[in-house]
Design a protein around this motif. Structure first.
Motif, PDB file in Angstrom:
ATOM      1  N   SER B 183      64.219 -19.435  -9.758  1.00  0.00           N
ATOM      2  CA  SER B 183      63.290 -19.632 -10.876  1.00  0.00           C
ATOM      3  C   SER B 183      64.036 -19.813 -12.200  1.00  0.00           C
ATOM      4  O   SER B 183      63.501 -20.386 -13.144  1.00  0.00           O
ATOM      5  N   GLU B 184      65.260 -19.320 -12.277  1.00  0.00           N
ATOM      6  CA  GLU B 184      66.047 -19.479 -13.510  1.00  0.00           C
ATOM      7  C   GLU B 184      67.226 -20.426 -13.311  1.00  0.00           C
ATOM      8  O   GLU B 184      68.143 -20.464 -14.125  1.00  0.00           O
ATOM      9  N   GLY B 185      67.243 -21.121 -12.188  1.00  0.00           N
ATOM     10  CA  GLY B 185      68.353 -22.026 -11.926  1.00  0.00           C
ATOM     11  C   GLY B 185      69.653 -21.307 -11.605  1.00  0.00           C
ATOM     12  O   GLY B 185      70.732 -21.881 -11.709  1.00  0.00           O
ATOM     13  N   ALA B 186      69.567 -20.026 -11.244  1.00  0.00           N
ATOM     14  CA  ALA B 186      70.763 -19.331 -10.769  1.00  0.00           C
ATOM     15  C   ALA B 186      70.911 -19.599  -9.270  1.00  0.00           C
ATOM     16  O   ALA B 186      69.968 -20.042  -8.618  1.00  0.00           O
ATOM     17  N   GLU B 187      72.103 -19.352  -8.746  1.00  0.00           N
ATOM     18  CA  GLU B 187      72.326 -19.673  -7.334  1.00  0.00           C
ATOM     19  C   GLU B 187      72.175 -18.461  -6.433  1.00  0.00           C
ATOM     20  O   GLU B 187      72.912 -17.490  -6.558  1.00  0.00           O
ATOM     21  N   PHE B 188      71.253 -18.576  -5.484  1.00  0.00           N
ATOM     22  CA  PHE B 188      71.064 -17.501  -4.511  1.00  0.00           C
ATOM     23  C   PHE B 188      72.353 -17.225  -3.736  1.00  0.00           C
ATOM     24  O   PHE B 188      72.641 -16.075  -3.377  1.00  0.00           O
ATOM     25  N   ASP B 189      73.134 -18.275  -3.508  1.00  0.00           N
ATOM     26  CA  ASP B 189      74.402 -18.124  -2.769  1.00  0.00           C
ATOM     27  C   ASP B 189      75.317 -17.057  -3.361  1.00  0.00           C
ATOM     28  O   ASP B 189      76.093 -16.435  -2.636  1.00  0.00           O
ATOM     29  N   MET B 190      75.217 -16.879  -4.676  1.00  0.00           N
ATOM     30  CA  MET B 190      76.048 -15.871  -5.337  1.00  0.00           C
ATOM     31  C   MET B 190      75.766 -14.472  -4.803  1.00  0.00           C
ATOM     32  O   MET B 190      76.589 -13.571  -4.943  1.00  0.00           O
ATOM     33  N   LEU B 191      74.569 -14.275  -4.243  1.00  0.00           N
ATOM     34  CA  LEU B 191      74.181 -12.942  -3.765  1.00  0.00           C
ATOM     35  C   LEU B 191      74.634 -12.666  -2.332  1.00  0.00           C
ATOM     36  O   LEU B 191      74.548 -11.545  -1.852  1.00  0.00           O
ATOM     37  N   LYS B 192      75.099 -13.707  -1.653  1.00  0.00           N
ATOM     38  CA  LYS B 192      75.385 -13.528  -0.219  1.00  0.00           C
ATOM     39  C   LYS B 192      76.481 -12.497   0.077  1.00  0.00           C
ATOM     40  O   LYS B 192      76.332 -11.694   0.998  1.00  0.00           O
ATOM     41  N   PRO B 193      77.572 -12.497  -0.693  1.00  0.00           N
ATOM     42  CA  PRO B 193      78.564 -11.434  -0.412  1.00  0.00           C
ATOM     43  C   PRO B 193      77.972 -10.027  -0.596  1.00  0.00           C
ATOM     44  O   PRO B 193      78.280  -9.127   0.173  1.00  0.00           O
ATOM     45  N   LEU B 194      77.101  -9.881  -1.587  1.00  0.00           N
ATOM     46  CA  LEU B 194      76.473  -8.577  -1.819  1.00  0.00           C
ATOM     47  C   LEU B 194      75.569  -8.195  -0.650  1.00  0.00           C
ATOM     48  O   LEU B 194      75.523  -7.033  -0.221  1.00  0.00           O
TER      49      LEU B 194
END
Lengths: 256, 256
Positions: B183-194
């Motif tokens: 929704s804010e144009g951030a990347e969900f992929d960034m959360l995958k390591p977490l």
């Protein structure tokens, strides 16, 4: 060689210190903590201090303290025009004192005290007020071995919020799974492969496509059975009902 | 050599067929599906049939069909006193027709169509009416390379319920994380390591001890910020509020 001063002695500060100590092209010039005993064990590896007027010159000052303390600490720094960054997901970049060259160096990971962390699994979200400073922070993150992403304040705030869902709330679902299994003498350990598989599945598949189970299938019979099993725990029941509703909201009505 | 007949053509049936095909001491004698086209692609590897009166003799018949269809299919089998098991987490062992030597062979994992599954990561929960039959099913599971656990019907039912929490509901939290970031144009992929780290963390730590975050810390300021961010999505807000409450219920009041 990039010289760094770390300010703060919590989990993030400690992991960053360890990470930078292993990095080839970074040296930690000094480590500040207002309570010297918290960093005393590192005094043979790095210069430690509890005196802000004693801070040495460095390329980057990294403020890794609690969210509420970032702004005040940044204004108490007695120098100007040097690169000062904080490491928080929810503090704005403009909360740093404007006398500094401001930036954010936000590691998107959950650090555990004591446990080592491979920075290859820690994406670093970088933001700078002056875009000329971006390459310096990028090099710093690359030296940790971390993936790097340019992330503005709004994006960082939603990543931080989303992290609460996928980390804190997910862990609470594990906890509920633990309570449910132990209540019948079943072993929570049996669920661990499923837990890891669930996390790994979305590396290739979107969470939308990865969804399975009675809620998505609108399998009323199983849902009713489960709610009955939860009858003596209204709290677990409320979580079951809300997340079932959530899945059905995402996936819509059953196809007839 | 243990001979097996598989009944059903869904995910579990297909994964079991693949698993048994690789096992040294198991042979799949026959594969039944009421709709022959669903298994036709395997006809060069195994005898296929859609005719229950045509079933061959085998050591174990594995019913891997939808929960609602298990009982009926078991009663339609035209033989008696042979080992017949189902693979369901929520169907009782006594739902199988009593003319059979009854058992349960429940793989506690989420199978995805198409994706290969290493059975070393699939604990098999075994239950038998006649305890003399337990070793046979245990050997069968061991041949898949799976960990094996004796699990009674009550325990199996809570494991199945807990699996909904740690698998389906967790995946929905990933989905919400996806919606929030995009929704804010951030990347969900960034959360995958977490996400992966969160799952792995509880291999050594109980979910209770692994918990972190604003809810556990009773960090009202951050919680308020997050709720404000969620203001335009009542649904996400409700999930945030309930799981925050859940964490605080588990971990009690903040220490003063």
């Amino acid at each position: 060689m990039i010289s760094v001063v770390i300010l703060g002695a919590g989990n993030v500060a400690t992991h960053l210190f360890r990470g930078f100590s292993l990095a080839e092209n970074v040296s930690v010039t000094q480590w500040y903590s207002r309570n010297l005993t918290t960093v005393e064990q590192y005094k043979n590896e790095v210069d430690i201090t509890d005196d802000l007027s004693d801070l040495k010159v460095a390329d980057v000052y990294i403020i890794a303290v609690s969210d509420d303390a970032v702004a005040k600490l940044s204004s108490k720094l007695e120098f100007e025009n040097r690169m000062v960054v904080h490491t928080s997901g929810s503090v704005g970049i403009y909360d740093l004192d404007k006398k500094h060259n401001r930036g954010v160096f936000y590691p998107l990971q959950s650090f555990t005290k004591g446990a080592a962390m491979d920075f290859a699994n820690v994406p670093i979200c970088i933001e700078t007020v002056d875009k000329k400073s971006y390459p310096l922070l990028k090099t710093l993150a690359k030296n940790l071995g971390s993936p790097v992403q340019k992330v503005n304040s709004d994006q960082r705030r939603v990543l931080h919020l989303a992290a609460v869902f996928v980390n804190n709330f997910t862990n609470q679902l594990y906890r509920i799974g633990h309570e449910i299994t132990e209540s019948e003498g079943a072993e929570f350990d049996m669920l661990k492969p499923l837990i890891v598989e669930t996390a790994k599945k979305i590396e290739d598949l979107s969470p939308y496509r990865a969804q399975t189970g009675p809620a998505k299938r609108h399998d009323k019979k199983t849902i009713k059975k489960h709610l009955k099993q939860l009858d003596d725990n209204n709290h677990h029941k409320a979580v079951y009902e809300l997340l079932t509703k959530s899945i059905q909201k995402t996936h819509g009505r059953k196809k007839l």
